[in-house]
Design a protein around this motif. Sequence first.
Motif, PDB file in Angstrom:
ATOM      1  N   ALA A 194       1.209  -1.300   0.240  1.00 49.12           N
ATOM      2  CA  ALA A 194      -0.457  -0.148  -0.070  1.00 49.12           C
ATOM      3  C   ALA A 194       0.944   1.227   0.725  1.00 49.12           C
ATOM      4  N   ALA A 195       0.606   2.301  -0.965  1.00 51.10           N
ATOM      5  CA  ALA A 195       1.120   3.419  -0.597  1.00 51.10           C
ATOM      6  C   ALA A 195      -0.338   4.639  -0.744  1.00 51.10           C
ATOM      7  N   SER A 196       0.089   5.386   0.251  1.00 51.78           N
ATOM      8  CA  SER A 196      -1.118   6.428   0.808  1.00 51.78           C
ATOM      9  C   SER A 196      -0.920   7.883   0.181  1.00 51.78           C
ATOM     10  N   TYR A 199      17.603   3.426  -8.248  1.00 51.26           N
ATOM     11  CA  TYR A 199      16.124   2.964  -8.659  1.00 51.26           C
ATOM     12  C   TYR A 199      15.283   3.067  -7.734  1.00 51.26           C
ATOM     13  N   LEU A 200      14.810   2.412  -7.082  1.00 53.45           N
ATOM     14  CA  LEU A 200      13.575   2.260  -6.018  1.00 53.45           C
ATOM     15  C   LEU A 200      13.342   3.120  -5.448  1.00 53.45           C
ATOM     16  N   VAL A 201      12.839   4.120  -5.478  1.00 58.78           N
ATOM     17  CA  VAL A 201      13.446   5.163  -4.341  1.00 58.78           C
ATOM     18  C   VAL A 201      11.796   6.162  -4.577  1.00 58.78           C
ATOM     19  N   GLY A 202      11.015   5.452  -4.315  1.00 57.68           N
ATOM     20  CA  GLY A 202       9.284   6.611  -4.398  1.00 57.68           C
ATOM     21  C   GLY A 202       8.601   5.586  -3.756  1.00 57.68           C
ATOM     22  N   GLY A 203       7.446   5.622  -3.324  1.00 53.61           N
ATOM     23  CA  GLY A 203       6.597   4.669  -2.793  1.00 53.61           C
ATOM     24  C   GLY A 203       5.602   4.045  -3.898  1.00 53.61           C
ATOM     25  N   PHE A 204       5.191   5.129  -4.554  1.00 57.75           N
ATOM     26  CA  PHE A 204       4.199   4.241  -5.816  1.00 57.75           C
ATOM     27  C   PHE A 204       5.161   3.950  -6.674  1.00 57.75           C
ATOM     28  N   SER A 205       5.512   2.788  -6.613  1.00 55.89           N
ATOM     29  CA  SER A 205       5.901   1.356  -7.232  1.00 55.89           C
ATOM     30  C   SER A 205       5.714  -0.045  -6.700  1.00 55.89           C
ATOM     31  N   VAL A 220     -10.523  12.459   1.198  1.00 56.64           N
ATOM     32  CA  VAL A 220      -9.569  12.576   2.514  1.00 56.64           C
ATOM     33  C   VAL A 220      -7.694  12.311   2.362  1.00 56.64           C
ATOM     34  N   LYS A 221      -7.585  10.644   2.210  1.00 58.70           N
ATOM     35  CA  LYS A 221      -6.414   9.794   1.745  1.00 58.70           C
ATOM     36  C   LYS A 221      -6.903   8.941   1.232  1.00 58.70           C
ATOM     37  N   ALA A 222      -6.552   8.939   0.029  1.00 58.45           N
ATOM     38  CA  ALA A 222      -6.193   7.757  -1.330  1.00 58.45           C
ATOM     39  C   ALA A 222      -5.344   7.379  -1.116  1.00 58.45           C
ATOM     40  N   VAL A 223      -5.555   5.811  -0.945  1.00 53.10           N
ATOM     41  CA  VAL A 223      -3.943   5.175  -1.436  1.00 53.10           C
ATOM     42  C   VAL A 223      -4.295   3.912  -2.226  1.00 53.10           C
ATOM     43  N   LEU A 224      -3.205   3.723  -3.044  1.00 53.91           N
ATOM     44  CA  LEU A 224      -2.306   3.391  -3.961  1.00 53.91           C
ATOM     45  C   LEU A 224      -2.963   1.386  -3.630  1.00 53.91           C
ATOM     46  N   THR A 225      -3.118   0.333  -4.033  1.00 50.67           N
ATOM     47  CA  THR A 225      -3.062  -1.021  -3.506  1.00 50.67           C
ATOM     48  C   THR A 225      -2.039  -1.472  -4.531  1.00 50.67           C
ATOM     49  N   MET A 226      -1.678  -2.510  -4.570  1.00 52.09           N
ATOM     50  CA  MET A 226      -0.860  -2.389  -5.259  1.00 52.09           C
ATOM     51  C   MET A 226      -1.029  -4.306  -6.073  1.00 52.09           C
ATOM     52  N   ALA A 227      -2.080  -5.315  -5.816  1.00 49.55           N
ATOM     53  CA  ALA A 227      -2.393  -5.950  -5.913  1.00 49.55           C
ATOM     54  C   ALA A 227      -1.263  -6.628  -6.963  1.00 49.55           C
TER      55      ALA A 227
END
Length: 373
Positions: A42-44, A137-143, A366-373
Motif C-alpha cells: 500500500a502507498a497512501s 532506482y526504487l526510491v519512491g512509494g508509487f512502485s 481525505v486520504k487516497a490509497v494505492l494498492t499494488m495487488a
Amino acid sequence: MSDVPKTSRAACVVTYKEPLELRDVPIPDDIEPGAILVKTEAASICGSDVHLWQGELGIASRIPLPIILGHEMMGRVVRMGPGVKTDTAGQPLQEGDRLVWTHASCGDCYMCTVTHQATLCPNRRMYMFTNCEKPPYLVGGFSEYCYVFPTSGRIKVPDGVSSELASAASCALRTVVHAFDRLGRIEDYETVVVQGAGPLGLYAAAMAIRAGAHQVVVIGAPANRLSVAETWGASHTINIEDIPNARERRGIVRDLTGRRGADIVIEVSGGASAFPEGIDLVRRGGRYLVVGQVGEHQVSIEPRYIVEKQISVIGVMSGDTNHYYKALQFIKNNRERFSFEDMLSNRYTLDQVNDAMESMRAFREVKAVLTMA
C-alpha cells in the motif's frame, strides 16, 4: 530467496504538472549490506505528493527528474542485505514481514550524532526526492517494489494494524507524533485549535483528544473532512468555506475560550494565510506548533505580537524512527476509540494513479490509497 522480477512498475514524475508516467524501473540484483528490498502493498497519497507533482515544494527546482513519487508506503520484506537481522526496534526480521521505513539520515553528521535530530540531517536521502534512473532506482512509494536504504530506520508493522493504515501512519501520523513530542504536555483545562482538516489535522485532533485536552477545535474544509473530526470527538469544527473571514473565526475561538484565545494552536494546513491567523488565535503565553508550512510562499506578520503575547513558536519537520514506532502503536492502541479507517476515503490501483492524484488535488479525498495487488 523470494522470486523477484527484473523490473518494477512505478509511477514517475518526468515533468512537473504533467500526468505521471508508468515506467518499468530496474530492480537491483544486489542488495547492499544493511539494505532491504520490499514488495509494496500500500502507498497512501500525501498532500506533499500533490505539491511536488505540481512543482510547488521549495525543493522541486533542485530535484533531478525523473523521480518515483510517494513517500508513505508499507511493504513486505522479499530480500535482505548482509547483516540485517532485526528492525530498528530490535524485533527479529525475516522475509514476509510487513515494514515501514524512514528517510535515510547519514548517522555521522553533527545533527545526527550531537543533537540527535536526524530529521535535520543535511545529508539525508529522501524517498520521492531522489532520481530513479540511478541505483538503487526504487526510491519512491508509487512502485511495486521499493528499496530500503541501509541507514533508513525500519519498523515492523504490528498485528492488528492494516497495511493501509500503516502506510498512512508513516508520514502524517509520525510527523504529528514528532510534533507532540516537541510540544510537550497538554493539560486537561487547555483548548487546542487545529488549523487544517487533512490527515495531519485529523491525527493532531485525535492525539489532542487522547491527551485529554478540554476542547479540540478543528478549522478547515471541506465538510467531509470535518465530519471525520467530529466523529473522532472534536469539540467544535469551523468550516472555512462557510466562514471565510479570519476575524469571524477568531471571534468564535475567543467565545469558546473566555475571550483569551487558544492555549495551543497547531498549524497543519499549509495555507499561506494560516500562519498569521494562528498567531492571532493563540492566547497570551500560549504555544504555536507549526507543521504544515513547507511551501515557498511569504506572509506578512508583525513579530511584535510574538513578543507582546510571549508566544512559543515551535517548528517541526518530518519524523525519525522512534516516531514511526510510536505512530504504529498509537494506531494499534486506539483502534476502539478512533475509527481510523474513516480517513481512508478511496482505493486506486497503480494504473489509476493519475485519477487518484487529481482527486487528491481537488480535495475530493481525505486520504487516497494505492494498492499494488
